[in-house]
Design a protein around this motif. Structure first.
Motif, PDB file in Angstrom:
ATOM      1  N   ALA A  11      58.374 140.093  54.671  1.00 20.91           N
ATOM      2  CA  ALA A  11      57.613 141.280  54.259  1.00 20.91           C
ATOM      3  C   ALA A  11      58.117 141.807  52.925  1.00 20.91           C
ATOM      4  CB  ALA A  11      57.704 142.366  55.324  1.00 20.91           C
ATOM      5  N   HIS A  12      59.446 141.761  52.717  1.00 21.90           N
ATOM      6  CA  HIS A  12      60.004 142.223  51.449  1.00 21.90           C
ATOM      7  C   HIS A  12      59.562 141.318  50.305  1.00 21.90           C
ATOM      8  CE1 HIS A  12      62.787 144.028  48.630  1.00 21.90           C
ATOM      9  NE2 HIS A  12      63.294 142.832  48.364  1.00 21.90           N
ATOM     10  N   VAL A  13      59.531 140.005  50.543  1.00 20.78           N
ATOM     11  CA  VAL A  13      59.089 139.071  49.508  1.00 20.78           C
ATOM     12  C   VAL A  13      57.626 139.329  49.154  1.00 20.78           C
ATOM     13  CG1 VAL A  13      58.638 136.647  48.994  1.00 20.78           C
ATOM     14  CG2 VAL A  13      60.767 137.310  50.115  1.00 20.78           C
ATOM     15  N   ARG A  14      56.786 139.539  50.196  1.00 19.26           N
ATOM     16  CA  ARG A  14      55.384 139.841  49.922  1.00 19.26           C
ATOM     17  C   ARG A  14      55.244 141.136  49.140  1.00 19.26           C
ATOM     18  NH1 ARG A  14      54.619 138.215  55.356  1.00 19.26           N
ATOM     19  NH2 ARG A  14      54.454 140.418  55.963  1.00 19.26           N
ATOM     20  N   GLN A  15      56.076 142.103  49.478  1.00 17.00           N
ATOM     21  CA  GLN A  15      56.023 143.382  48.772  1.00 17.00           C
ATOM     22  C   GLN A  15      56.365 143.201  47.296  1.00 17.00           C
ATOM     23  OE1 GLN A  15      58.865 146.187  50.180  1.00 17.00           O
ATOM     24  NE2 GLN A  15      58.507 147.657  48.542  1.00 17.00           N
ATOM     25  N   VAL A  16      57.441 142.477  47.006  1.00 11.82           N
ATOM     26  CA  VAL A  16      57.868 142.270  45.622  1.00 11.82           C
ATOM     27  C   VAL A  16      56.816 141.491  44.844  1.00 11.82           C
ATOM     28  CG1 VAL A  16      59.599 141.181  44.150  1.00 11.82           C
ATOM     29  CG2 VAL A  16      60.304 142.431  46.194  1.00 11.82           C
ATOM     30  N   LEU A  17      56.289 140.408  45.448  1.00 12.39           N
ATOM     31  CA  LEU A  17      55.281 139.606  44.767  1.00 12.39           C
ATOM     32  C   LEU A  17      54.005 140.400  44.526  1.00 12.39           C
ATOM     33  CD1 LEU A  17      55.674 136.158  46.580  1.00 12.39           C
ATOM     34  CD2 LEU A  17      56.509 136.817  44.321  1.00 12.39           C
ATOM     35  N   GLY A  18      53.611 141.229  45.522  1.00 11.68           N
ATOM     36  CA  GLY A  18      52.403 142.034  45.359  1.00 11.68           C
ATOM     37  C   GLY A  18      52.545 143.043  44.247  1.00 11.68           C
ATOM     38  N   VAL A  19      53.709 143.723  44.193  1.00 10.04           N
ATOM     39  CA  VAL A  19      53.931 144.712  43.141  1.00 10.04           C
ATOM     40  C   VAL A  19      53.961 144.046  41.774  1.00 10.04           C
ATOM     41  CG1 VAL A  19      55.587 146.375  42.224  1.00 10.04           C
ATOM     42  CG2 VAL A  19      55.090 146.333  44.674  1.00 10.04           C
ATOM     43  N   ARG A  20      54.623 142.882  41.695  1.00 14.86           N
ATOM     44  CA  ARG A  20      54.684 142.179  40.410  1.00 14.86           C
ATOM     45  C   ARG A  20      53.299 141.724  39.971  1.00 14.86           C
ATOM     46  NH1 ARG A  20      60.066 138.265  40.946  1.00 14.86           N
ATOM     47  NH2 ARG A  20      61.616 139.944  40.875  1.00 14.86           N
ATOM     48  N   ARG A  21      52.496 141.255  40.922  1.00 16.56           N
ATOM     49  CA  ARG A  21      51.161 140.787  40.563  1.00 16.56           C
ATOM     50  C   ARG A  21      50.308 141.933  40.034  1.00 16.56           C
ATOM     51  NH1 ARG A  21      46.276 140.728  43.166  1.00 16.56           N
ATOM     52  NH2 ARG A  21      44.836 139.049  42.580  1.00 16.56           N
TER      53      ARG A  21
END
Length: 346
Positions: A11-21
């Motif tokens: 979930a943390h990885v998805r959060q970071v990738l989503g924010v970066r995108r």
């Protein structure tokens, strides 16, 4: 079976990738927007500089001809008179009528000014002259602008009823032939055509016939600049010398602006109700990207694009789990199967 730690890590990885995108998309959009502004500046400079130079030469020639004709007039005196006229003109007082025309603050003129303030059009051709008037304008705008937004929103909400009926009719007639997205585009095209025909072309023809110095392009330009609330103030209806029935003309123009702004907002609402055309959704940091707990209910922005989320709840001590489906307020996700809101389906 994933452990709690593994789920939290994913979930943390998805959060970071989503924010970066979303941040990268926003950065690219900012670069594009700045390039758009620079391009506009270059194009306007190239188009308008020759016209400006032509007008400057015309004014200089007229000034020199005046000084030659009246040799007893000093250049300094003429310059002082011109500056005084310009200062008065910038405050809404024209010397072309020998300062004897209808005052700017008659009831019709004042009502027109009030409407341009609360609708944020703000032509700027007439402004308060007294200090008390300026203070009142600030207070009046602070109260009037929210009141106008509430009124326009309420009117648009009611106009969405016939707009939705039209969409339902198109779905019932064309749903078996075309994709829902194509039907939504047809619906938007009909609304835009009505806006252009009734609130741009027709009023432009009326203004062109009433204003002695306006042609059809000038009138169409005025309608667009006004209904988009740009309000440059270079064209103002009813300000020509000896304009008959000026107060009634100003009141009628006020009504046109309010009705036109309402339909403009309706058109924008119909546009933004099509998820594929609402590009602002690409820059949103959605709540499922901002939370690290995948077991929480994902709250979606109204009208935003996304899947149908679920939440699993423990059913007491039985070990069973109840699945609760949570959908966005508008069921118009951009899936190719259906993009039509549930209230607009046949």
């Amino acid at each position: 079976m994933l452990t709690d730690e593994e789920r939290l890590t994913r979930a943390h990885v998805r959060q970071v990738l989503g924010v970066r995108r979303s941040s990268l998309l926003l950065l690219l959009y900012v670069v594009f927007y700045v390039a758009y502004l620079v391009t506009g500046g270059l194009v306007f400079a190239a188009l308008e500089s020759p016209a400006e130079m032509h007008l400057k030469n015309k004014v200089n020639n007229a000034r020199n001809a005046f000084l030659e004709r009246y040799s007893n007039v000093k250049d300094e005196d003429l310059e002082e008179l011109i500056q005084e006229v310009v200062r008065a003109s910038n405050r809404g007082v024209s010397a072309a009528r020998n300062v004897s025309g209808e005052p700017n603050w008659s009831f019709g003129q004042s009502l027109f000014f009030s409407s341009t303030v609360v609708t944020t059009i703000g032509y700027g051709h007439v402004t308060p002259l007294s200090k008390v008037g300026k203070i009142f304008c600030i207070v009046y705008a602070m109260v009037g602008i929210p009141l106008t937004l509430v009124l326009l929103t309420a009117l648009v909400e009611r106009l969405m009823v016939p707009a939705t009926v039209l969409l339902q009719f198109l779905n019932s007639r064309l749903g078996h032939l075309y994709q829902p997205f194509n039907i939504r585009l047809l619906h938007l095209s009909l609304v835009v055509s009505l806006l252009v025909g009734v609130f741009f072309l027709l009023p432009a023809g009326i203004f062109a016939s009433l204003e002695p110095e306006w042609d059809f392009l000038d009138s169409l330009y005025y309608c667009f600049i006004s209904l988009t609330t740009i309000g440059l103030g270079d064209y103002i209806p009813g300000d020509s010398p000896n304009q008959p029935y000026r107060p009634i003309y100003k009141v009628a123009t006020t009504g046109y602006l309010l009705v036109g702004l309402t339909f403009m907002m309706l058109t924008l609402t119909v546009f933004y109700d099509i998820p594929q055309l609402n590009f602002g959704l690409f820059f949103l940091m959605r709540s499922d990207e901002m939370t690290g707990d995948p077991e929480k209910v994902r709250l979606q922005t109204p009208g935003a694009v996304g899947p149908k989320y679920t939440q699993q709840l423990d059913d007491g001590g039985t070990g069973r789990r109840a699945v609760v489906r949570v959908k966005s307020r508008r069921d118009d996700s951009p899936s190719p199967e259906d993009t039509t809101p549930v209230h607009a389906r046949p």
